[in-house]
Design a protein around this motif. Structure first.
Motif, PDB file in Angstrom:
ATOM      1  N   VAL A 116       0.881  -1.176   0.000  1.00 57.22           N
ATOM      2  CA  VAL A 116       0.000   0.000   0.000  1.00 57.22           C
ATOM      3  C   VAL A 116       0.913   1.220   0.000  1.00 57.22           C
ATOM      4  O   VAL A 116       1.676   1.428   0.960  1.00 57.22           O
ATOM      5  CB  VAL A 116      -0.936   0.008   1.220  1.00 57.22           C
ATOM      6  N   ALA A 117       0.878   1.952  -1.112  1.00 58.36           N
ATOM      7  CA  ALA A 117       1.742   3.133  -1.283  1.00 58.36           C
ATOM      8  C   ALA A 117       0.884   4.383  -1.124  1.00 58.36           C
ATOM      9  O   ALA A 117      -0.202   4.474  -1.696  1.00 58.36           O
ATOM     10  CB  ALA A 117       2.405   3.109  -2.655  1.00 58.36           C
ATOM     11  N   ILE A 118       1.374   5.333  -0.315  1.00 55.50           N
ATOM     12  CA  ILE A 118       0.597   6.554  -0.057  1.00 55.50           C
ATOM     13  C   ILE A 118       1.494   7.779  -0.187  1.00 55.50           C
ATOM     14  O   ILE A 118       2.724   7.662  -0.180  1.00 55.50           O
ATOM     15  CB  ILE A 118       0.011   6.549   1.388  1.00 55.50           C
ATOM     16  N   GLU A 119       0.853   8.925  -0.293  1.00 55.73           N
ATOM     17  CA  GLU A 119       1.513  10.203   0.011  1.00 55.73           C
ATOM     18  C   GLU A 119       0.961  10.560   1.389  1.00 55.73           C
ATOM     19  O   GLU A 119      -0.233  10.872   1.516  1.00 55.73           O
ATOM     20  CB  GLU A 119       1.167  11.282  -1.022  1.00 55.73           C
ATOM     21  N   ASP A 120       1.793  10.469   2.427  1.00 59.29           N
ATOM     22  CA  ASP A 120       1.247  10.638   3.783  1.00 59.29           C
ATOM     23  C   ASP A 120       0.836  12.092   4.019  1.00 59.29           C
ATOM     24  O   ASP A 120       1.133  12.977   3.195  1.00 59.29           O
ATOM     25  CB  ASP A 120       2.225  10.079   4.827  1.00 59.29           C
ATOM     26  N   PRO A 121       0.122  12.390   5.106  1.00 63.71           N
ATOM     27  CA  PRO A 121      -0.358  13.761   5.350  1.00 63.71           C
ATOM     28  C   PRO A 121       0.759  14.804   5.437  1.00 63.71           C
ATOM     29  O   PRO A 121       0.502  15.999   5.318  1.00 63.71           O
ATOM     30  CB  PRO A 121      -1.106  13.638   6.689  1.00 63.71           C
ATOM     31  N   LEU A 122       2.022  14.347   5.623  1.00 59.87           N
ATOM     32  CA  LEU A 122       3.153  15.288   5.681  1.00 59.87           C
ATOM     33  C   LEU A 122       3.774  15.473   4.303  1.00 59.87           C
ATOM     34  O   LEU A 122       4.715  16.247   4.136  1.00 59.87           O
ATOM     35  CB  LEU A 122       4.209  14.773   6.677  1.00 59.87           C
ATOM     36  N   GLY A 123       3.278  14.691   3.298  1.00 60.85           N
ATOM     37  CA  GLY A 123       3.760  14.832   1.928  1.00 60.85           C
ATOM     38  C   GLY A 123       4.830  13.826   1.536  1.00 60.85           C
ATOM     39  O   GLY A 123       5.418  13.941   0.453  1.00 60.85           O
ATOM     40  N   THR A 160      10.082  18.412   8.199  1.00 60.74           N
ATOM     41  CA  THR A 160       8.673  18.775   8.019  1.00 60.74           C
ATOM     42  C   THR A 160       8.430  20.084   8.782  1.00 60.74           C
ATOM     43  O   THR A 160       9.051  20.313   9.823  1.00 60.74           O
ATOM     44  CB  THR A 160       7.761  17.611   8.518  1.00 60.74           C
ATOM     45  N   PRO A 161       7.595  20.991   8.243  1.00 61.49           N
ATOM     46  CA  PRO A 161       7.499  22.326   8.841  1.00 61.49           C
ATOM     47  C   PRO A 161       6.811  22.364  10.201  1.00 61.49           C
ATOM     48  O   PRO A 161       7.205  23.134  11.078  1.00 61.49           O
ATOM     49  CB  PRO A 161       6.714  23.137   7.800  1.00 61.49           C
ATOM     50  N   ASP A 208      11.750  23.337   6.308  1.00 64.53           N
ATOM     51  CA  ASP A 208      10.931  23.337   5.081  1.00 64.53           C
ATOM     52  C   ASP A 208      10.855  21.899   4.561  1.00 64.53           C
ATOM     53  O   ASP A 208      11.872  21.233   4.389  1.00 64.53           O
ATOM     54  CB  ASP A 208      11.586  24.246   4.024  1.00 64.53           C
ATOM     55  N   GLY A 209       9.640  21.443   4.303  1.00 66.12           N
ATOM     56  CA  GLY A 209       9.492  20.040   3.874  1.00 66.12           C
ATOM     57  C   GLY A 209       8.222  19.860   3.068  1.00 66.12           C
ATOM     58  O   GLY A 209       7.471  20.805   2.861  1.00 66.12           O
ATOM     59  N   PRO A 210       7.977  18.647   2.576  1.00 67.08           N
ATOM     60  CA  PRO A 210       8.649  17.398   2.934  1.00 67.08           C
ATOM     61  C   PRO A 210      10.011  17.217   2.261  1.00 67.08           C
ATOM     62  O   PRO A 210      10.130  17.362   1.045  1.00 67.08           O
ATOM     63  CB  PRO A 210       7.676  16.336   2.441  1.00 67.08           C
ATOM     64  N   ARG A 211      11.026  16.905   3.060  1.00 71.79           N
ATOM     65  CA  ARG A 211      12.350  16.532   2.560  1.00 71.79           C
ATOM     66  C   ARG A 211      12.873  15.406   3.454  1.00 71.79           C
ATOM     67  O   ARG A 211      12.536  15.338   4.635  1.00 71.79           O
ATOM     68  CB  ARG A 211      13.317  17.728   2.616  1.00 71.79           C
ATOM     69  N   VAL A 322       6.860  23.093   1.599  1.00 74.77           N
ATOM     70  CA  VAL A 322       6.126  24.042   2.454  1.00 74.77           C
ATOM     71  C   VAL A 322       7.123  24.620   3.452  1.00 74.77           C
ATOM     72  O   VAL A 322       7.862  23.873   4.102  1.00 74.77           O
ATOM     73  CB  VAL A 322       4.978  23.322   3.197  1.00 74.77           C
ATOM     74  N   GLU A 323       7.169  25.943   3.563  1.00 70.99           N
ATOM     75  CA  GLU A 323       8.145  26.555   4.472  1.00 70.99           C
ATOM     76  C   GLU A 323       7.688  26.413   5.928  1.00 70.99           C
ATOM     77  O   GLU A 323       6.499  26.487   6.229  1.00 70.99           O
ATOM     78  CB  GLU A 323       8.320  28.047   4.121  1.00 70.99           C
ATOM     79  N   ARG A 324       8.704  26.244   6.810  1.00 75.17           N
ATOM     80  CA  ARG A 324       8.388  26.199   8.240  1.00 75.17           C
ATOM     81  C   ARG A 324       8.060  27.616   8.694  1.00 75.17           C
ATOM     82  O   ARG A 324       8.738  28.575   8.326  1.00 75.17           O
ATOM     83  CB  ARG A 324       9.583  25.670   9.037  1.00 75.17           C
ATOM     84  N   VAL A 325       7.003  27.761   9.479  1.00 76.14           N
ATOM     85  CA  VAL A 325       6.591  29.071   9.996  1.00 76.14           C
ATOM     86  C   VAL A 325       7.291  29.362  11.318  1.00 76.14           C
ATOM     87  O   VAL A 325       7.813  30.449  11.532  1.00 76.14           O
ATOM     88  CB  VAL A 325       5.048  29.097  10.190  1.00 76.14           C
ATOM     89  N   GLU A 326       7.363  28.341  12.200  1.00 72.45           N
ATOM     90  CA  GLU A 326       7.966  28.577  13.516  1.00 72.45           C
ATOM     91  C   GLU A 326       9.471  28.785  13.394  1.00 72.45           C
ATOM     92  O   GLU A 326      10.051  28.523  12.346  1.00 72.45           O
ATOM     93  CB  GLU A 326       7.664  27.376  14.425  1.00 72.45           C
ATOM     94  N   SER A 327      10.103  29.243  14.487  1.00 73.20           N
ATOM     95  CA  SER A 327      11.514  29.630  14.411  1.00 73.20           C
ATOM     96  C   SER A 327      12.385  28.419  14.084  1.00 73.20           C
ATOM     97  O   SER A 327      12.032  27.266  14.336  1.00 73.20           O
ATOM     98  CB  SER A 327      11.942  30.285  15.717  1.00 73.20           C
TER      99      SER A 327
END
Ligand SMILES: O=C1C=CC(S(=O)(=O)O)=CC1(O)O
Ligand SMILES: [Fe+2]
Length: 358
Positions: A116-123, A160-161, A208-211, A322-327
């Motif tokens: 089962v292959a997915i794109e998870d909620p974090l990308g 992940t951001p 910044d992610g998903p990476r 997606v860029e991380r918003v927090e510091s």
């Protein structure tokens, strides 16, 4: 909140462990020289466009797939589930989450049954599997181990951001937190989460992610990590060493970070600790504690925070970032003398040890 959300979801799949990964590499021969000639991973199978590698304790077909492609990236992070029946559970769960889900028939990936292959909620491109071809387990093949023997794949580290959201997602899969890094405002910079009874199967690194930050393999003893360093020196490939060797604060593991020919980061890691009891205590580190990421206070090199591998979606395209918003932890601690401490309250010059240049 996550309890309310999970109350309305079908059961989540029963994940046993982080089991394998697939990396896209630009030059299969150069990658083979790194992963086989230097790291001595075992070649289970190889074709014109892919090499299937395993660590010495792995008895499933592979721990790592290197696949030739135009853009170096992470094509899959694979978790093994407890039985084939868990694949139906996974398919139902992720369809309920509303993310892309594909059921791949046995043999789509060499040596592996249905996936089962997915794109998870974090990308991230994530695979769940159970059935896999069993091959010779090289645990006692000391005739081929070499002095830097890599025992098993230990964990994935993903950038992940939003760490709180990522933690909640993985808690929905019944992963537990072993350690995390926070500041006094309870901003979370990183978290380590497990299913198998060690410090982590997945580490969540704020950015910044998903990476993909890295894939980690474990050795049984520290000297095997030191041998890999000496071996790279002898090969005049010491530039493959990005960070370490050293002792982590988080996880307590002895570590080394390497960069493969495409820049994919590989950690070699040993001596973390057991986390299998239900009341395993969580360790929270202060983001300003200079021993959190290296127990001896050795600085984290900037590239370790800044660089990571892109990931592919299920259509093989590079996922948007997606860029991380927090510091950012790096902004807080790199080159910020006085913002990190070795001894929190003893009145001494709070700061990092002499000679810190980054
Ligand atoms: O596996 C790990 C364990 C600890 C650390 S840290 O640098 O000590 O935070 C990093 C890491 O995520 O690679
Ligand atoms: Fe790691």
């Amino acid at each position: 909140n996550s309890q309310d959300r999970s109350a309305n979801l079908p059961p989540a799949p029963d994940v046993i462990r982080a089991a394998s990964a697939e990396l896209i590499v630009s030059d299969l021969a150069a990658s083979r020289a790194f992963y086989v000639d230097v790291l001595r991973l075992v070649v289970t199978e190889e074709t014109d466009d892919a090499i299937y590698l395993r660590s010495f304790e792995e008895y499933l077909h592979h721990s790592l797939v290197l696949r030739k492609g135009p853009v170096p990236a992470c094509a899959a992070l694979s978790y093994r589930v407890r039985s084939a029946a868990e694949l139906d559970v996974a398919q139902t769960y992720y369809q309920a989450l509303g993310v892309p889900v594909r059921r791949l028939s046995a043999g789509t990936k060499r040596g592996i049954g249905e996936i089962v292959a997915i794109e998870d909620p974090l990308g991230f491109p994530v695979e769940f599997f159970y059935d896999a071809e069993h091959v010779e387990r090289f645990t006692q093949r000391y005739d081929v181990h070499g002095a830097g023997a890599i025992a098993r794949l230990d964990h994935f580290n993903v950038v992940t951001p939003d760490i709180a959201a990522a933690r909640s997602y993985y808690e929905g899969l019944d992963f537990k937190v072993s350690e995390d890094i926070q500041d006094s405002d309870h901003t979370v910079y990183a978290a380590w989460m497990y299913r198998k009874a060690t410090v982590h199967d997945v580490a969540l690194t704020g950015g910044d992610g998903p990476r993909l930050h890295h894939i980690a393999f474990s050795t049984n003893e520290r000297h095997q990590i030191l041998h890999i360093c000496d071996q790279l020196g002898a090969l005049r490939q010491s530039d493959k060493i990005e960070r370490g060797p050293g002792r982590h604060g988080v996880s307590n593991a002895f570590y080394l970070y390497l960069r493969d020919p495409d820049g994919h980061r590989i950690e070699i890691y040993t001596q973390d600790y057991y986390t299998g009891d239900p009341d395993n205590p969580v360790i929270t580190w202060d983001v300003h504690d200079n021993q959190r990421r290296d127990w001896w206070g050795t600085p984290v090199v900037p590239s370790w925070y800044a660089e990571a591998s892109p990931v592919l979606n299920l259509d093989g395209e590079v996922a948007d970032i997606v860029e991380r918003v927090e510091s950012s932890e790096a902004a807080l601690t790199i080159g910020a003398d006085g913002f990190s401490y070795t001894r929190r309250d003893d009145g001494s010059k709070e700061g990092v040890k002499l000679g810190e240049q980054v």
